[in-house]
Scaffold this motif. Structure first.
Motif, PDB file in Angstrom:
ATOM      1  N   ILE A  65       0.838  -1.205   0.000  1.00 35.92           N
ATOM      2  CA  ILE A  65       0.000   0.000   0.000  1.00 35.92           C
ATOM      3  C   ILE A  65       0.874   1.257   0.000  1.00 35.92           C
ATOM      4  O   ILE A  65       0.624   2.202  -0.752  1.00 35.92           O
ATOM      5  CB  ILE A  65      -0.974  -0.019   1.192  1.00 35.92           C
ATOM      6  N   LYS A  66       1.916   1.243   0.830  1.00 37.69           N
ATOM      7  CA  LYS A  66       2.824   2.402   0.901  1.00 37.69           C
ATOM      8  C   LYS A  66       3.501   2.648  -0.447  1.00 37.69           C
ATOM      9  O   LYS A  66       3.589   3.789  -0.904  1.00 37.69           O
ATOM     10  CB  LYS A  66       3.869   2.192   1.995  1.00 37.69           C
ATOM     11  N   GLU A  67       3.967   1.595  -1.093  1.00 34.49           N
ATOM     12  CA  GLU A  67       4.640   1.770  -2.382  1.00 34.49           C
ATOM     13  C   GLU A  67       3.684   2.348  -3.424  1.00 34.49           C
ATOM     14  O   GLU A  67       4.058   3.243  -4.192  1.00 34.49           O
ATOM     15  CB  GLU A  67       5.227   0.452  -2.876  1.00 34.49           C
ATOM     16  N   ILE A  68       2.450   1.859  -3.457  1.00 34.81           N
ATOM     17  CA  ILE A  68       1.471   2.375  -4.417  1.00 34.81           C
ATOM     18  C   ILE A  68       1.149   3.833  -4.112  1.00 34.81           C
ATOM     19  O   ILE A  68       1.069   4.670  -5.016  1.00 34.81           O
ATOM     20  CB  ILE A  68       0.198   1.502  -4.426  1.00 34.81           C
ATOM     21  N   LYS A  69       0.988   4.151  -2.824  1.00 31.32           N
ATOM     22  CA  LYS A  69       0.702   5.537  -2.431  1.00 31.32           C
ATOM     23  C   LYS A  69       1.870   6.456  -2.798  1.00 31.32           C
ATOM     24  O   LYS A  69       1.665   7.555  -3.306  1.00 31.32           O
ATOM     25  CB  LYS A  69       0.400   5.615  -0.941  1.00 31.32           C
ATOM     26  N   ASP A  70       3.099   5.997  -2.563  1.00 29.34           N
ATOM     27  CA  ASP A  70       4.276   6.788  -2.919  1.00 29.34           C
ATOM     28  C   ASP A  70       4.346   7.018  -4.435  1.00 29.34           C
ATOM     29  O   ASP A  70       4.727   8.085  -4.899  1.00 29.34           O
ATOM     30  CB  ASP A  70       5.559   6.105  -2.449  1.00 29.34           C
ATOM     31  N   GLU A  71       3.968   6.001  -5.189  1.00 24.54           N
ATOM     32  CA  GLU A  71       4.037   6.068  -6.652  1.00 24.54           C
ATOM     33  C   GLU A  71       2.929   6.938  -7.254  1.00 24.54           C
ATOM     34  O   GLU A  71       3.161   7.681  -8.201  1.00 24.54           O
ATOM     35  CB  GLU A  71       3.931   4.645  -7.210  1.00 24.54           C
ATOM     36  N   THR A  72       1.717   6.835  -6.693  1.00 26.05           N
ATOM     37  CA  THR A  72       0.560   7.502  -7.303  1.00 26.05           C
ATOM     38  C   THR A  72       0.094   8.753  -6.566  1.00 26.05           C
ATOM     39  O   THR A  72      -0.684   9.533  -7.114  1.00 26.05           O
ATOM     40  CB  THR A  72      -0.639   6.536  -7.372  1.00 26.05           C
TER      41      THR A  72
END
Length: 189
Positions: free
Chosen positions: A94-101
């Motif tokens: 979730i953190k990686e997706i949030k950081d990316e998007t």
């Protein structure tokens, strides 16, 4: 273009005795779901498993198919594995997706039962294609995602039904059906 991510959850899941466990990574799940994910242009296919031995196994397969020999032997496999990643837990995904998007992904899980927040394929397809949110599809291994995880998601995708009473698809078969229903061509129109 739809903003969809896929995650195969190995922990926490239930075993057939309803105990919370961590399942092992299977070669077929890695290969087949990666191939389906790449075919349907999934942003990334995550494996969630906190066991170091399992993480090393996944990395070893990634290295092999990304190597000169693996890439030359089967370039399609190399491309499929290019979207695969492994994380220790769902929060890391979730953190990686949030950081990316810049947005927290909408969480959608799957199950063979219906719940209050069950969503149909057409409604979810419309949301994925028409909203600006990232979506993260959670697929459970073993005997399914834990009750706690099921309660933490935004939606639970309606079950896949065949014409008979038997309903126990492999996760890789279910993944392919789900991806086609959500992202595939609109052959019915």
């Amino acid at each position: 273009m739809p903003n969809l991510y896929l995650s195969l959850i190995h922990n926490p899941v239930y075993n057939k005795n309803n105990k919370v466990i961590t399942t092992t990574v299977t070669n077929l799940d890695l290969h087949d779901i990666a191939r389906a994910s790449r075919t349907y242009n999934i942003n990334k296919y995550y494996i969630v498993n906190h066991l170091k031995s399992q993480q090393e196994l996944v990395k070893k397969m990634q290295e092999y198919w990304g190597s000169d020999f693996g890439a030359k032997y089967n370039p399609d496999r190399q491309e499929a594995f290019s979207i695969l990643d492994i994380k220790s837990n769902l929060d890391d995904v979730i953190k990686e997706i949030k950081d990316e998007t810049g947005k927290t992904p909408v969480l959608v899980s799957t199950d063979a039962r219906k719940y209050e927040n069950t969503i149909g394929y057409q409604e979810l397809r419309d949301k994925i294609h028409n909203e600006d949110n990232p979506y993260l599809m959670l697929l459970g291994t073993g005997w399914g995602l834990t009750e706690e995880m099921m309660k933490s998601v935004d939606y639970i995708l309606e079950p896949i039904y065949g014409p008979g009473k038997y309903n126990h698809l492999s996760v890789r078969s279910a993944a392919s059906i789900i991806l086609d229903r959500l992202l595939g061509e609109t052959w019915w129109e």
